[in-house]
Design a protein around this motif. Structure first.
Motif, PDB file in Angstrom:
ATOM      1  N   ASP A  60       5.656   0.473  -1.713  1.00 28.13           N
ATOM      2  CA  ASP A  60       4.351   0.555  -2.686  1.00 28.13           C
ATOM      3  C   ASP A  60       4.775   0.716  -3.955  1.00 28.13           C
ATOM      4  O   ASP A  60       5.929   1.512  -4.279  1.00 28.13           O
ATOM      5  N   LEU A  90      -4.678   8.036  -1.652  1.00 30.70           N
ATOM      6  CA  LEU A  90      -5.213   7.109  -0.672  1.00 30.70           C
ATOM      7  C   LEU A  90      -3.961   6.256  -0.565  1.00 30.70           C
ATOM      8  O   LEU A  90      -3.957   5.818   0.985  1.00 30.70           O
ATOM      9  N   ARG A  91      -3.345   6.090  -1.342  1.00 27.92           N
ATOM     10  CA  ARG A  91      -1.936   5.101  -0.956  1.00 27.92           C
ATOM     11  C   ARG A  91      -1.038   5.499  -0.018  1.00 27.92           C
ATOM     12  O   ARG A  91      -0.374   5.040   0.969  1.00 27.92           O
ATOM     13  N   GLN A 130      -1.953   7.975   2.404  1.00 28.97           N
ATOM     14  CA  GLN A 130      -2.396   7.933   3.421  1.00 28.97           C
ATOM     15  C   GLN A 130      -2.462   6.718   4.216  1.00 28.97           C
ATOM     16  O   GLN A 130      -1.925   6.642   5.328  1.00 28.97           O
ATOM     17  N   SER A 131      -2.458   5.626   3.293  1.00 30.07           N
ATOM     18  CA  SER A 131      -2.408   4.458   4.061  1.00 30.07           C
ATOM     19  C   SER A 131      -1.015   4.068   4.558  1.00 30.07           C
ATOM     20  O   SER A 131      -0.751   3.550   5.645  1.00 30.07           O
ATOM     21  N   ARG A 147      -0.101   6.118   7.535  1.00 29.92           N
ATOM     22  CA  ARG A 147      -1.148   5.587   8.712  1.00 29.92           C
ATOM     23  C   ARG A 147      -0.104   4.535   9.274  1.00 29.92           C
ATOM     24  O   ARG A 147      -0.098   4.300  10.684  1.00 29.92           O
ATOM     25  N   ARG A 148       0.324   3.724   8.523  1.00 27.77           N
ATOM     26  CA  ARG A 148       0.784   2.475   9.058  1.00 27.77           C
ATOM     27  C   ARG A 148       2.228   2.951   9.728  1.00 27.77           C
ATOM     28  O   ARG A 148       2.687   2.011  10.775  1.00 27.77           O
ATOM     29  N   ARG A 202       6.069  -2.013   5.083  1.00 28.47           N
ATOM     30  CA  ARG A 202       5.260  -3.108   4.693  1.00 28.47           C
ATOM     31  C   ARG A 202       5.998  -4.351   5.102  1.00 28.47           C
ATOM     32  O   ARG A 202       5.139  -5.562   5.500  1.00 28.47           O
ATOM     33  N   TRP A 262      -1.563  -5.191   2.481  1.00 21.57           N
ATOM     34  CA  TRP A 262      -1.553  -4.029   1.650  1.00 21.57           C
ATOM     35  C   TRP A 262      -2.862  -3.221   1.278  1.00 21.57           C
ATOM     36  O   TRP A 262      -2.971  -2.108   1.077  1.00 21.57           O
ATOM     37  N   GLY A 263      -4.032  -3.890   1.514  1.00 18.82           N
ATOM     38  CA  GLY A 263      -5.345  -3.169   1.395  1.00 18.82           C
ATOM     39  C   GLY A 263      -5.685  -3.316   0.023  1.00 18.82           C
ATOM     40  O   GLY A 263      -6.590  -2.442  -0.470  1.00 18.82           O
TER      41      GLY A 263
END
Length: 235
Positions: free
Chosen positions: A100, A113-114, A116-117, A120-121, A160, A186-187
């Motif tokens: 990312d 937020l990035r 954490q995302s 989490r993945r 990713r 990616w959200g």
């Protein structure tokens, strides 16, 4: 996996580093700091973080080279910090294995937020366990264990890359626009669609017998990409 996720931040700007550290720690994340590439690599080997936030512009050894070194031995998620508008740098970062990127100047909340995302993945932030195994001939993707194999051999996929492959395999034959993939994998509701192009190229290098003539991850001209099961085509 530790209960508290651990992030290594490599950035030579003390102001940026301090803000990032405070926001990440406030979110319950353990943070280790490094101000240059060699120190970052030493701290990575010493602490074994769950994720690396890596500035592109570093003294002595830039973020691209650091990312190359990390990718030679590890699939740890990497979020690259790049200068606003430097598309070539972002694409290069993705090509060498970054998962990312966040463009400077950035909102610390957005970065958290990035982080954490991606954590989490990657499984560093616990979520309910999912049992899902996707297969296509000798390609097997275990979404719950987050393990992919080809002909019985583990595939060295980044976070990713794994998510993109699993998403495409869940929808065989469906053509996705790059913007759709950017949002669903990616959200991101907006962003540089070359991110998708680079990740597809890297995936093909890992799952296709001939990446120049892909059988599974097909280009749909004027649209985007679709997954074509080899079991269905007999390829």
């Amino acid at each position: 996996m530790a209960e508290t996720p651990h992030v290594l931040v490599v950035d030579d700007d003390p102001t940026v580093s301090d803000v990032v550290r405070r926001y990440l720690e406030h979110a319950g994340i353990t943070v280790t700091m490094a101000a240059d590439g060699p120190t970052g690599l030493r701290e990575f080997r010493r602490t074994g973080p769950d994720l690396v936030v890596l500035d592109l512009m570093l003294p002595g050894m830039d973020g691209i080279e650091v990312c190359r070194v990390l990718r030679s031995t590890s699939d740890v998620p990497v979020i690259m910090l790049t200068a606003l508008g430097e598309e070539a740098d972002r694409v290069l970062g993705l090509r060498v294995g970054a998962d990312d990127y966040v463009a400077k100047p950035f909102s610390p909340r957005e970065l958290v937020l990035r982080v954490q995302s991606v954590l989490r993945r990657a499984g560093a932030i616990r979520t309910p366990k999912v049992t899902e195994v996707l297969t296509d001939g000798d390609l097997v993707v275990d979404a719950g264990a987050r393990v992919a194999t080809l002909a019985g051999e583990p595939l060295p996929l980044t976070v990713r890359e794994f998510d993109l492959l699993a998403h495409l395999m869940r929808h065989p034959g469906r053509a996705f626009r790059r913007g759709e993939l950017l949002e669903e994998v990616w959200g991101w509701t907006f962003g540089d669609q070359s991110t998708v192009t680079v990740h597809v190229r890297r995936l093909r290098e890992k799952v296709e017998a001939d990446p120049a003539d892909p059988r599974r991850i097909r280009t749909v001209w004027g649209v985007g990409y679709r997954f074509e099961p080899v079991e269905a085509t007999g390829a």
